[in-house]
Write an enzyme that holds these catalytic residues in place. Structure first.
Site, mmCIF file in Angstrom:
data_model
loop_
_atom_site.group_PDB
_atom_site.id
_atom_site.type_symbol
_atom_site.label_atom_id
_atom_site.label_comp_id
_atom_site.label_asym_id
_atom_site.label_seq_id
_atom_site.Cartn_x
_atom_site.Cartn_y
_atom_site.Cartn_z
ATOM 1 C CE LYS A 92 -5.159 -4.829 6.780
ATOM 2 N NZ LYS A 92 -5.620 -4.722 8.180
ATOM 3 C CD GLU A 114 -0.231 -9.620 2.298
ATOM 4 O OE1 GLU A 114 -0.303 -9.895 1.084
ATOM 5 O OE2 GLU A 114 -0.374 -8.802 2.977
ATOM 6 C CB SER A 381 -7.586 1.825 11.110
ATOM 7 O OG SER A 381 -7.478 1.089 12.448
HETATM 8 C C1 LIG Z 1 -4.862 -4.334 9.364
HETATM 9 C C2 LIG Z 1 -5.248 -3.421 10.091
HETATM 10 C C3 LIG Z 1 -4.256 -2.546 10.820
HETATM 11 C C4 LIG Z 1 -2.905 -2.483 10.535
HETATM 12 O O1 LIG Z 1 -2.190 -2.300 9.165
HETATM 13 P P1 LIG Z 1 -1.740 -1.078 8.756
HETATM 14 O O2 LIG Z 1 -1.134 -1.340 7.658
HETATM 15 O O3 LIG Z 1 -0.690 -0.542 9.836
HETATM 16 O O4 LIG Z 1 -2.656 0.068 8.623
HETATM 17 C C5 LIG Z 1 -5.021 -1.284 11.548
HETATM 18 N N1 LIG Z 1 -6.339 -1.386 11.807
HETATM 19 C C6 LIG Z 1 -7.225 -2.256 11.273
HETATM 20 C C7 LIG Z 1 -8.561 -2.169 11.546
HETATM 21 C C8 LIG Z 1 -6.663 -3.324 10.470
HETATM 22 O O5 LIG Z 1 -7.614 -4.201 9.814
#
Ligand SMILES: *Cc1c(COP(=O)(O)O)cnc(C)c1O
Length: 398
Positions: A92, A114, A381
């Site tokens: 993020k 948000e 992610s």
């Molecule tokens: C917020 C988040 C997501 C989901 O958001 P996307 O916009 O779909 O990437 C996925 N993995 C993590 C670790 C997150 O913090």
């Protein structure tokens, strides 16, 4: 919800995207689009952005092999793109640093955002602290209660957290509240949207900022593996980490792209968060895409064990990729994600975020069916430290 295409030429992915917003925001959105186009061409801006990515975010993030998980699945080799090692523990920050730098350049002194579970709020508050900008985060009252640690984190970072008591008191309502704030404050304020959703130019802007993931991974694969991966797998909430890793591979026809939605606890309405599988085209938060809707066309409730995937909409570019067939979308349920969470921890010494564990579970299944010369790249992610208490309580309940 209306299916009529209302506004401008730019910002469409086939019949998805657009700008379904009140008149007051149209000017602000085109100002943002213009500012971004100019900034992207200005070496002073791009150099500063790259320097921040390198020295503040900690990029490039590593590409890590997963030898024990690979051996256990007995098929294709599994590799991980380590967004869990980026500052604040997830992808993020790539988006928030970029947008806050842009807002700073545009002379906006106040930032709003948000947040659902608080991850995007923390990443926005972090970027604002770095630039000394005022930060106000809208968060549903239910999420404030469930994620009190992230609320405290945002406050430590100097942000103000507004509790939203409307509707289901979760992410959807927080997003509505942030959009409402922006309508009355566009002169002084930039709204940092957290995923590839919302009105144009946000889906394109956020995807461009997150594409650093895929650009790095592409070079790292060529360097370390000696070729492109056969499959790239990423989880899909709003869709930003997936769009970020997919987009630089989109023209590589031999690379299979697989997005993973939250299958939750079942296929019945309200049990999952999989709008690409079960939703209908509609308008949510300013753009047209797949949305989970009830029989009256109202946005429906969704469920996932992972808060980051718990969203009733999805970015318009994913809707288009689904329609064109460029990306396949699968579902992984709560139980399989929980298994993958534990397995990656035990096999590789890496605790994945519960969101990322959905991608790990899908990739494990795909790898098992592939030959040993092939490779599967997972976008990891985020890290799972934020989820250990939730995982413990889910396991205790079994
Ligand atoms: C917020 C988040 C997501 C989901 O958001 P996307 O916009 O779909 O990437 C996925 N993995 C993590 C670790 C997150 O913090």
């Amino acid at each position: 919800m209306t299916d009529t295409v209302s506004t401008p030429a730019a910002g469409w992915f086939g019949s998805f995207g657009g700008q379904f917003v009140p008149e007051t925001l149209i000017a602000a959105l085109s100002q943002l689009d213009d500012a971004w186009s100019e900034a992207a061409k200005d070496p002073a801006f791009t150099d500063q952005f790259e320097s921040l990515l390198r020295h503040y975010v900690g990029r490039p993030t590593p590409l890590t092999d997963a030898p024990r998980l690979t051996e256990r699945m007995g098929g294709g080799r599994i590799w991980l793109k380590r967004e869990d090692l980026a500052h604040t523990g997830a992808h993020k920050i790539n988006n928030t640093i970029g947008q806050v730098l842009l807002a700073h350049r545009m002379g906006k002194r106040r930032i709003i955002a948000e947040t659902g579970a608080g991850q995007h709020g923390v990443a926005t508050a972090t970027a604002c602290a770095r630039f000394g900008l005022a930060c106000e985060v809208y968060m549903g009252a239910e999420d404030v209660r469930r994620q009190s640690l992230n609320v405290f984190r945002m406050r430590l970072l100097g942000a103000t957290v507004h509790e939203v008591a409307d509707g289901s008191q979760t992410l959807k309502d927080a997003t509505n509240a942030a959009l409402r704030d922006w309508m009355g404050s566009v002169e002084s304020t930039h709204y940092v949207l957290g995923s590839v959703v919302g009105p144009h130019p946000f889906p394109k802007l956020v995807r461009t900022l997150q594409s650093v993931i895929g650009r790095e991974a592409r070079v790292q694969c060529l360097d370390r593996i000696g070729g492109l991966p056969d499959v790239v797998v990423a989880c899909v909430g709003g869709g930003s980490n997936a769009a970020g890793i997919f987009h630089p591979f989109a023209e590589d026809d031999d690379v299979r792209l697989v997005g993973v939605e939250a299958g939750g606890s079942g296929d019945a309405p309200g049990q999952h968060a999989a709008p690409l599988a079960f939703g209908l085209p509609g308008v949510l938060h300013g753009s047209r895409s797949y949305v989970m809707q009830d029989d009256d066309g109202q946005t429906a409730d969704v469920h996932s064990c992972s808060a980051g995937l718990d969203y009733p909409g999805v970015g318009p570019e994913h809707a288009w990729w689904k329609e064109t067939g460029r990306v396949e979308y699968l579902r992984v349920g709560d139980d399989d994600a929980l298994e993958a969470f534990q397995l990656l921890s035990r096999m590789e010494g890496i605790l994945p975020a519960l969101e990322s564990a959905h991608a790990v579970a899908a990739a494990m299944q795909l790898a098992a069916e592939m030959d040993p010369q092939s490779t599967v790249l997972i976008n990891l992610s985020g890290r799972g430290d934020k989820d250990v208490i939730e995982v413990k309580s889910l396991l205790d309940r079994r």
